[in-house]
Design an enzyme around this catalytic site. Sequence first.
Site, PDB file in Angstrom:
ATOM      1  N   TYR A 156       0.835  -1.193   0.000  1.00 33.44           N
ATOM      2  CA  TYR A 156       0.000   0.000   0.000  1.00 33.44           C
ATOM      3  C   TYR A 156       0.874   1.248   0.000  1.00 33.44           C
ATOM      4  O   TYR A 156       1.584   1.529   0.973  1.00 33.44           O
ATOM      5  CB  TYR A 156      -0.920   0.029   1.225  1.00 33.44           C
ATOM      6  CG  TYR A 156      -1.889  -1.132   1.331  1.00 33.44           C
ATOM      7  CD1 TYR A 156      -2.248  -1.887   0.217  1.00 33.44           C
ATOM      8  CD2 TYR A 156      -2.460  -1.474   2.554  1.00 33.44           C
ATOM      9  CE1 TYR A 156      -3.138  -2.950   0.317  1.00 33.44           C
ATOM     10  CE2 TYR A 156      -3.365  -2.530   2.662  1.00 33.44           C
ATOM     11  CZ  TYR A 156      -3.687  -3.267   1.542  1.00 33.44           C
ATOM     12  OH  TYR A 156      -4.572  -4.317   1.653  1.00 33.44           O
ATOM     13  N   HIS A 165      -0.355 -12.021   1.275  1.00 32.36           N
ATOM     14  CA  HIS A 165      -1.363 -11.197   0.595  1.00 32.36           C
ATOM     15  C   HIS A 165      -1.990 -11.913  -0.603  1.00 32.36           C
ATOM     16  O   HIS A 165      -3.206 -11.825  -0.829  1.00 32.36           O
ATOM     17  CB  HIS A 165      -0.703  -9.889   0.136  1.00 32.36           C
ATOM     18  CG  HIS A 165      -1.638  -8.742   0.023  1.00 32.36           C
ATOM     19  ND1 HIS A 165      -1.214  -7.438  -0.052  1.00 32.36           N
ATOM     20  CD2 HIS A 165      -2.991  -8.679  -0.024  1.00 32.36           C
ATOM     21  CE1 HIS A 165      -2.253  -6.633  -0.135  1.00 32.36           C
ATOM     22  NE2 HIS A 165      -3.339  -7.360  -0.129  1.00 32.36           N
ATOM     23  N   SER A 208     -13.052  -4.891   2.007  1.00 36.71           N
ATOM     24  CA  SER A 208     -14.005  -4.212   1.106  1.00 36.71           C
ATOM     25  C   SER A 208     -15.454  -4.566   1.449  1.00 36.71           C
ATOM     26  O   SER A 208     -16.250  -4.893   0.561  1.00 36.71           O
ATOM     27  CB  SER A 208     -13.711  -4.555  -0.360  1.00 36.71           C
ATOM     28  OG  SER A 208     -12.506  -3.986  -0.787  1.00 36.71           O
ATOM     29  N   LEU A 250     -17.752  -2.690   2.108  1.00 32.80           N
ATOM     30  CA  LEU A 250     -18.648  -1.685   1.534  1.00 32.80           C
ATOM     31  C   LEU A 250     -18.534  -1.634   0.012  1.00 32.80           C
ATOM     32  O   LEU A 250     -18.915  -0.646  -0.623  1.00 32.80           O
ATOM     33  CB  LEU A 250     -18.345  -0.304   2.131  1.00 32.80           C
ATOM     34  CG  LEU A 250     -18.617  -0.169   3.632  1.00 32.80           C
ATOM     35  CD1 LEU A 250     -18.169   1.188   4.145  1.00 32.80           C
ATOM     36  CD2 LEU A 250     -20.092  -0.388   3.926  1.00 32.80           C
ATOM     37  N   ARG A 252     -15.979  -1.347  -2.006  1.00 31.30           N
ATOM     38  CA  ARG A 252     -15.119  -0.244  -2.447  1.00 31.30           C
ATOM     39  C   ARG A 252     -15.881   1.076  -2.487  1.00 31.30           C
ATOM     40  O   ARG A 252     -15.637   1.932  -3.330  1.00 31.30           O
ATOM     41  CB  ARG A 252     -14.496  -0.552  -3.804  1.00 31.30           C
ATOM     42  CG  ARG A 252     -13.572  -1.758  -3.763  1.00 31.30           C
ATOM     43  CD  ARG A 252     -12.973  -2.116  -5.117  1.00 31.30           C
ATOM     44  NE  ARG A 252     -12.026  -3.197  -4.950  1.00 31.30           N
ATOM     45  CZ  ARG A 252     -12.369  -4.484  -4.837  1.00 31.30           C
ATOM     46  NH1 ARG A 252     -13.637  -4.821  -4.896  1.00 31.30           N
ATOM     47  NH2 ARG A 252     -11.450  -5.419  -4.667  1.00 31.30           N
ATOM     48  N   GLY A 253     -16.808   1.201  -1.554  1.00 31.68           N
ATOM     49  CA  GLY A 253     -17.575   2.438  -1.428  1.00 31.68           C
ATOM     50  C   GLY A 253     -18.879   2.462  -2.198  1.00 31.68           C
ATOM     51  O   GLY A 253     -19.735   3.322  -1.947  1.00 31.68           O
TER      52      GLY A 253
END
Length: 330
Positions: A58, A126, A205, A207, A209-210
């Site tokens: 990140y 990951h 995620s 949500l 990714r919004g």
Amino acid sequence: MTERQLGKSGLRVSAEGLGCMGMSEFYDPKQMDDAESIRVIHAYLDAGGNFLDTADMYGVGRNEVLVGKAIRDRRGAVVLATKFGNVRGPSGEFLGVRGDPQYVRDCCEASLKRLGVDAIDLYYQHRVDPKTPIEDTVGAMADLVKAGKVRYLGLSEAAPATIRRAAKAHPIAALQTEFSLWSREPEEAILPTVRELGIGFVAYSPLGRGFLTGQFRSVDDLPPDDYRRNAPRFQGDNFRKNLQLVEKVGEIARARGCSPSQLALAWVLAQGEDIVPIPGTKRLKYLEENLGALDVSLTADDLAQVDAILPAGAASGDRYHAQALKAIDQ
């Protein structure tokens, strides 16, 4: 804040974690503000949360530095999770996936230095490296546990067969995989597998990714350099079809007196006491809204209504673009 135990590991974390990825990359990158992000992390901890999620990829290490700075005087109050496996170059280019033992060791040392800590509480692979036997990767991770540099081990986006092999090599505390109202794939095989093996499930995620927040009405609501513009579910007809579903979920949320994001998070929380969502945000107002989901209790009728609108497979479009899809479910 209530806590949940990750499987049979004994590791207890807040019922809702905080994903820190977007603080350093991918989502509206021009609006990154380290000082505001640190305020968000501190507000989360002050609210009783303890579960922070980052990764070495990140921001090409910047997010770990940010998180480390935020927790410098609060280390004892944090369950710190980070990850290795996605290889990126100095300019951010993606160079594949690695899980060979030397890479595991090198990544751990680099993460410890960036985070400014002596040990990582939960260390995930990951993405699974198809070129390296999972036993070799987990074996190297287990050596880190023996050395006191890592407390618990995790995997991310691993297939059931891989999870089983990994668990034979060393106890796995958690599996992290995308899971939300519009990404319900884990229900078929992943969740039954981890529950059989006594492994906790961390939902990233949650949500969408919004998208599930209802704040996007068109793709133009996303900044030009936002990663989500490349996501199939945010494009063309997929966007329009998914928006119709989200609007219906929003109607249920309003009837329940909560926001769409709170309903979406409450739905994930209601899927089992062994599931911990880690919604990400870099804004205090969204943190407060997300934490409010812990006070939303959905009835069986609520869950049935939501399931009727967004059953498994209802979302239009893949959750990742074609190249990224090759690295999941390995």
